[in-house]
Design an enzyme around this catalytic site. Structure first.
Site, PDB file in Angstrom:
ATOM      1  N   TYR A 171       3.674  -1.979  -0.276  1.00 53.50           N
ATOM      2  CA  TYR A 171       3.925  -1.343  -1.392  1.00 53.50           C
ATOM      3  C   TYR A 171       3.069  -1.967  -2.691  1.00 53.50           C
ATOM      4  CZ  TYR A 171       7.067   0.248  -5.276  1.00 53.50           C
ATOM      5  OH  TYR A 171       7.639   0.797  -6.451  1.00 53.50           O
ATOM      6  N   LYS A 180       0.601   0.518  -4.569  1.00 57.20           N
ATOM      7  CA  LYS A 180       0.622   0.791  -5.963  1.00 57.20           C
ATOM      8  C   LYS A 180      -0.524   0.058  -6.842  1.00 57.20           C
ATOM      9  CE  LYS A 180       4.704   2.764  -6.303  1.00 57.20           C
ATOM     10  NZ  LYS A 180       5.043   4.169  -6.501  1.00 57.20           N
TER      11      LYS A 180
END
Length: 267
Positions: A156, A160
């Site tokens: 993640y 991002k």
């Protein structure tokens, strides 16, 4: 160039930040394309709220892990709306697997959803904006983890960080067409992703956040709505933290932790 947005697409708008954003853009006078991956009923609820503002709402299925189809879904929404002025890449998912235990399949699933699918969808929208010649707004919902990592979120965090870098590059490449590209980086927001759907964030205490609570999805949507508006005409390549001051607590939090509880994927 005078920018007067009429048509917007908000991916992942069946709940949470996406729903709040779709409604905010409708309130600003835009027709909105709404997408869902697994919650069609939620998308229809969002559409009803958009229509209650007197605007058109078009609902479509879009799964950012399906790289062969998610771009076509964007093109289809553009056709049905009659154009695209604002594209909000909000769809995505999280993970909670420590690096040493993560499988390649888990890594690819998260990065595909949060970065690869975003690339495909944003590129389709950007091409439409360039062809139309009216400028545009590209906005990506990233996370505070675009800027700072979190234990147990390697895929993640990487996705991002990558999405934030993509947006900065788009600011360089698309500026000549009157298209701005910005990111909004939420902290903890009371949504389904944090198991706080439809809860009042003021009821939850967060001593480690300067404002002392999680955020409300509408507080993120308000920033997105500004970035989608003519008022943001000289803002591009930026990442707007909407986090109650969370990111400012790095050294402070690090020097005041009193246990190793943070070394948990649930921390």
């Amino acid at each position: 160039m005078t920018f007067s947005p009429r048509f917007a697409i908000v991916t992942g708008s069946s709940s949470g930040i996406g729903r709040a954003t779709a409604i905010a853009l409708a309130e600003a006078g835009m027709d909105v394309g709404i997408t869902w991956s697994s919650n069609e009923a939620g998308a229809e609820k969002t559409a009803a709220e958009v229509r209650a503002q007197g605007r058109r709402a078009i609902v479509a299925h879009l799964d950012t892990t399906d790289l062969d189809r998610c771009g076509d879904a964007v093109d289809g929404l553009c056709d049905e709306l009659g154009g695209i002025d604002v594209f909000v890449n909000n769809a995505g998912l999280g993970d909670n697997v420590p690096f040493l235990g993560m499988t390649l399949e888990q890594w690819r699933h998260t990065v595909s959803a949060d970065l690869d699918g975003a690339f495909v969808a944003i590129q389709r929208a950007a091409r439409r904006m360039v062809d139309a010649g009216n400028g545009g707004r590209i906005i990506a919902t990233t996370s505070v983890h675009e800027h700072q990592p979190r234990y147990g979120s390697s895929a993640y965090d990487a996705a991002k960080h990558g999405l934030g870098g993509l947006i900065k590059t788009l600011a360089l490449e698309l500026g000549e067409y009157g298209i701005t590209a910005n990111a909004v980086a939420p902290g903890e927001i009371s949504t389904g992703m944090t198991d706080q759907e439809d809860e009042d964030p003021h009821d939850h205490k967060r001593p480690g956040v300067p404002l002392g609570r999680p955020g409300d999805a509408r507080e993120v949507a308000a920033v997105i709505a500004f970035l989608a508006s003519p008022l943001s005409s000289y803002v591009t390549g930026a990442s707007w933290a909407v986090d109650g001051g969370m990111l400012q607590m790095g050294p402070q939090g690090g020097s005041h932790l009193t246990s190793n509880d943070w070394r948990s994927k649930k921390a």
